[in-house]
Scaffold this motif. Structure first.
Motif, short mmCIF file in Angstrom:
data_model
loop_
_atom_site.label_atom_id
_atom_site.label_comp_id
_atom_site.label_asym_id
_atom_site.label_seq_id
_atom_site.Cartn_x
_atom_site.Cartn_y
_atom_site.Cartn_z
N LYS A 86 -11.60 0.22 -3.10
CA LYS A 86 -10.53 -0.22 -4.00
C LYS A 86 -11.03 -0.26 -5.44
O LYS A 86 -12.09 -0.82 -5.73
CB LYS A 86 -10.07 -1.61 -3.56
CG LYS A 86 -8.92 -2.18 -4.36
CD LYS A 86 -8.49 -3.52 -3.77
CE LYS A 86 -7.46 -4.19 -4.65
NZ LYS A 86 -7.05 -5.49 -4.10
N ALA B 50 0.29 4.45 0.50
CA ALA B 50 0.13 5.37 1.63
C ALA B 50 0.80 4.81 2.88
O ALA B 50 1.36 5.55 3.70
CB ALA B 50 -1.35 5.65 1.89
N ALA C 99 -9.44 9.24 4.61
CA ALA C 99 -9.74 7.98 3.92
C ALA C 99 -11.04 7.38 4.47
O ALA C 99 -11.87 6.85 3.71
CB ALA C 99 -8.59 7.00 4.08
N HIS D 124 -6.73 7.94 -7.81
CA HIS D 124 -6.98 9.39 -7.89
C HIS D 124 -6.53 9.95 -9.23
O HIS D 124 -5.64 9.41 -9.89
CB HIS D 124 -6.34 10.15 -6.73
CG HIS D 124 -4.83 10.15 -6.70
ND1 HIS D 124 -4.05 10.80 -7.63
CD2 HIS D 124 -3.96 9.59 -5.83
CE1 HIS D 124 -2.78 10.66 -7.32
NE2 HIS D 124 -2.68 9.91 -6.23
N ARG E 97 -4.59 5.02 0.25
CA ARG E 97 -4.81 4.19 1.44
C ARG E 97 -5.95 3.20 1.22
O ARG E 97 -5.92 2.07 1.70
CB ARG E 97 -5.10 5.10 2.64
CG ARG E 97 -5.03 4.41 4.00
CD ARG E 97 -5.19 5.43 5.13
NE ARG E 97 -4.88 4.83 6.43
CZ ARG E 97 -3.66 4.72 6.94
NH1 ARG E 97 -2.61 5.15 6.24
NH2 ARG E 97 -3.46 4.17 8.13
N LEU E 98 -6.96 3.66 0.47
CA LEU E 98 -8.14 2.83 0.21
C LEU E 98 -7.97 1.92 -1.01
O LEU E 98 -8.83 1.08 -1.27
CB LEU E 98 -9.37 3.72 -0.03
CG LEU E 98 -9.86 4.55 1.15
CD1 LEU E 98 -10.92 5.54 0.68
CD2 LEU E 98 -10.42 3.65 2.25
N VAL F 180 -4.59 11.58 7.09
CA VAL F 180 -4.88 10.78 5.90
C VAL F 180 -5.83 9.63 6.25
O VAL F 180 -6.79 9.35 5.51
CB VAL F 180 -3.57 10.27 5.27
CG1 VAL F 180 -3.84 9.18 4.22
CG2 VAL F 180 -2.79 11.43 4.64
N HIS G 137 -14.37 6.52 2.45
CA HIS G 137 -14.95 5.18 2.61
C HIS G 137 -16.43 5.27 2.97
O HIS G 137 -17.26 4.50 2.47
CB HIS G 137 -14.17 4.42 3.69
CG HIS G 137 -14.68 3.04 3.94
ND1 HIS G 137 -14.57 2.02 3.01
CD2 HIS G 137 -15.32 2.50 5.02
CE1 HIS G 137 -15.11 0.92 3.50
NE2 HIS G 137 -15.57 1.18 4.72
N PRO H 95 -4.69 0.93 6.03
CA PRO H 95 -4.35 0.79 4.61
C PRO H 95 -4.88 -0.51 4.03
O PRO H 95 -4.85 -1.55 4.69
CB PRO H 95 -2.81 0.80 4.61
CG PRO H 95 -2.40 1.33 5.93
CD PRO H 95 -3.50 1.00 6.89
N ASN I 288 0.86 -1.18 0.00
CA ASN I 288 0.00 0.00 0.00
C ASN I 288 0.90 1.23 0.00
O ASN I 288 1.75 1.38 0.88
CB ASN I 288 -0.94 0.02 1.20
CG ASN I 288 -1.86 1.23 1.16
OD1 ASN I 288 -1.48 2.34 1.51
ND2 ASN I 288 -3.10 1.00 0.71
N ALA J 114 -5.08 9.61 0.86
CA ALA J 114 -6.28 8.92 1.36
C ALA J 114 -6.82 7.96 0.30
O ALA J 114 -7.24 6.84 0.61
CB ALA J 114 -7.34 9.93 1.76
N CYS J 115 -6.80 8.41 -0.96
CA CYS J 115 -7.21 7.50 -2.05
C CYS J 115 -6.28 6.29 -2.09
O CYS J 115 -6.73 5.14 -2.18
CB CYS J 115 -7.19 8.24 -3.38
SG CYS J 115 -8.46 9.49 -3.57
#
Length: 641
Positions: free
Chosen positions: A116, A62, A106, A144, A139-140, A102, A110, A233, A60, A136-137
């Protein structure tokens, strides 16, 4: 997560290994980042025959940029310094503090159903919340797409329709010098015109401009954050997209450059020490906007993955408040490496040619100045070198590559500089100069700059939802090679000189813009029969577009009037970044007998560059007429007084 550059004694040894044994070389570099699951294979090809890196790896981005450092002794180190002379703000965020911001944002995304594989468009100024949104994007596991804040609604609409975001994140305004640019009206028009309708927008209300909110669709940034719970994450595959970044294509339809998670993290981690010579804990400043490739790679991801402190600058190199603002920031924050565009240095030089502002600041921390974004002319190189008395490193890369392709790799020891050259090929890039038939040219012969496949990690694996265009744009011209779209030559020592685009994408202050798209707009004017838009040399911006128009019979519109109308059209459709300022009425355009407009010769005429009259031209006399018209209007470097 320390660097592997010390494995090799020299640039030559590292470069040779990267070309002869790419799997071995990049396997070593992959071990420098923290995977959730190690890659099963280093280099593979996918079902389209495109090369892919680190198959089977889970990670991940992030996590690498934030959580890893919190867990490994850097929690209290400053991760990001926000320096905004336009708002008189300086704010520092530790790795722990930024990780928490972040994780919480996130959680807010969410809560809006972003997960994802979903896409999110970010249309924001250079502020911490933009970086938070990107991470944050990541992390998910969401993808982006950052659009340069203030881009015209038409350009934003095109990107929204192509990326189809679930959410758009924006702010109420950006700031240009002392002027506030409201973003929400631009965003509203873009959303009104787009076929795809995102479920929500999240708007950060800045105190300088309050945006009107549409109930139901528009959500307040602070409100959604307050209601959110932090999230952990999400593991993603090495091949999963991290982001889409749009760059101009010759058809006028932007190309969505895809960056994957695995190759991107490995390449950027490697580059921080190998190319830029920085260590974890150092302060690194890429003076860029988050909307550009440099902002993605070297303002946000690379310095944070490497454990550096990154500087986020909201302002300009001049007039915020003066031409000494760069030197103030370097001194105040102990910046070790500055990475900016030659345009920025030329702007400082224009306002402070003697470097008087620099005298106010002592810069012992600054070790290197890196320049990229457009060709660095020798005059700018020497001015910066004489002023700062440190190595000035010109280097070259593209939105497509995501990290340097040609450079003086500081991490392996600085090589002698050759002003006008971007340096030597970076590890992983077998750069060759090819002729029309794909043959390798001898030193000093100018040709097509191409890279032998496979491209190293971090480069685009394809275009967003358009494998066919990826192949046709980059791989079709010379089988087995990536076609960069630039022309240049290599000298006898292997140094590479990039001479400019070979297609109609021009570089205005680091912004890649399509003259083909501008031509379509100029041609839509009711008085215009046909036209050509070409990029000409500009001392400050690198290039700028000019239009040559042939009027329809019976039109009596003045040159001044059509020029103003075309300027307004392009400003509305593309924005002020295009810097379209001149339109010239001509009797006819120079063409081959087959009808192809000789755009390169038009550029050469305007730039005062020698050219050979091609045997295929239908009427050579038109070249003299255009030369005289440009001279009379004082358009082009050859005619400035």
């Amino acid at each position: 997560m320390e660097t592997a550059t010390q494995t090799y004694r020299s640039y030559a040894e590292a470069y040779e290994k990267s070309i002869q044994d790419p799997e071995g070389f990049w396997g070593e570099q992959a071990r420098q980042i923290a995977w959730f699951e190690e890659p099963k294979q280093i280099l593979t090809t996918d079902e389209n025959g495109f090369y892919r890196w680190f198959a089977g790896g889970k990670l991940n981005t992030a996590y690498l940029a934030l959580d890893y450092h919190v867990e490994n002794g850097r929690a209290d180190q400053t991760a990001l310094i926000y320096d905004s002379p336009v708002t008189n703000t300086i704010r520092k965020y530790s790795y722990r503090e930024f990780r928490d911001m972040v994780a919480r944002f996130a959680g807010a995304l969410h809560g809006l159903g972003v997960g994802k594989g979903d896409t999110v468009v970010i249309y924001m100024p250079v502020i911490p919340e933009a970086v938070v949104a990107m991470l944050a994007c990541a992390r998910l596991g969401a993808i982006h797409s950052v659009v340069f804040g203030g881009f015209a609604p038409h350009e934003l609409t095109v990107r929204i329709d192509d990326a189809r975001p679930k959410v758009v994140i924006s702010a109420s305004c950006g700031i240009e010098f002392d002027k506030h640019i409201p973003y929400k009206p631009l965003l509203d028009k873009a959303l009104n015109d787009s076929k795809h309708k995102p479920e929500h927008t999240i708007i950060l209300q800045r105190p300088y401009v309050v945006a009107d909110m549409q109930p139901g669709r528009d959500l307040d940034y602070v409100d959604v954050l307050q209601k959110a719970q932090p999230v952990e994450p999400v593991p993603v595959d090495a091949h999963d997209p991290l982001y889409i970044l749009y760059t101009s294509g010759t058809t006028g339809k932007p190309k969505g450059i895809v960056r994957d998670n695995g190759g991107h993290a490995v390449a950027l981690k490697f580059s921080m020490k190998a190319v830029y010579g920085v260590d974890p804990g150092d302060v690194f400043w890429a003076a860029s906007d988050v909307g550009w490739a440099v902002g993605h790679s070297y303002l946000v991801y690379a310095p944070l993955i490497h454990g550096c402190t990154t500087v986020l600058f909201e302002g300009k190199p001049v007039r915020t408040p003066d031409a000494g603002t760069f030197w103030r920031i370097i001194m105040q924050h102990d910046v070790k490496v500055l990475f900016t565009a030659p345009t920025a240095i030329r702007a400082i030089k224009k306002e402070d040619p003697e470097g008087i502002e620099k005298i106010k600041y002592d810069l012992p921390s600054l070790k290197y100045l890196f320049l990229a974004g457009e060709r660095c002319d020798p005059a700018t190189y020497y001015w910066a070198k004489d002023l700062l008395r440190i190595p000035v490193v010109d280097h070259w890369w593209q939105t497509e590559s995501g990290w340097p392709m040609v450079a003086n790799m500081v991490g392996y020891g600085l090589k002698p500089a050759k002003p006008g050259s971007a340096g030597l090929p970076v590890c992983g890039y077998k750069v060759e100069i090819l002729g029309e038939e794909g043959q390798e040219l001898i030193p000093a012969q100018e040709g097509y700059v191409a890279v032998k496949l496979p491209l190293p990690p971090g480069c685009l694996p394809t275009l967003w939802e358009d494998n066919d265009r990826f192949y046709k744009s980059y791989l079709d011209r010379f089988p087995g090679y990536y076609m960069t779209g630039d022309g240049g030559y290599m000298d006898e020592d292997g140094y590479i000189y990039i001479m400019g685009r070979i297609d109609d994408v021009i570089n205005v202050s680091g912004h890649r813009l399509s003259t083909g798209e501008m031509e379509e707009m100029v041609a839509s004017h009711p008085a215009v029969a046909e036209c050509a838009v070409v990029g000409i040399a500009d001392d400050l911006r690198g290039q700028r577009p000019i239009g040559l128009v042939v009027l329809k019979d019976g039109q009596n519109i003045s040159e001044e009037q059509i020029e103003q109308e075309l300027i307004a059209m392009i400003r509305e459709k593309i924005g002020a970044v295009a810097y379209f300022r001149n339109a010239l009425i001509v009797k006819r355009l120079p063409k081959t007998r087959s009808g192809k407009i000789l755009r390169k010769i038009l550029r050469n005429i305007a730039d005062g560059v020698h050219y050979a009259i091609p045997s295929t031209i239908d009427d050579p006399a038109i070249l003299t007429e255009i030369h005289d018209d440009l001279k009379e209007r004082k358009i082009g470097n050859a005619f400035l007084e």
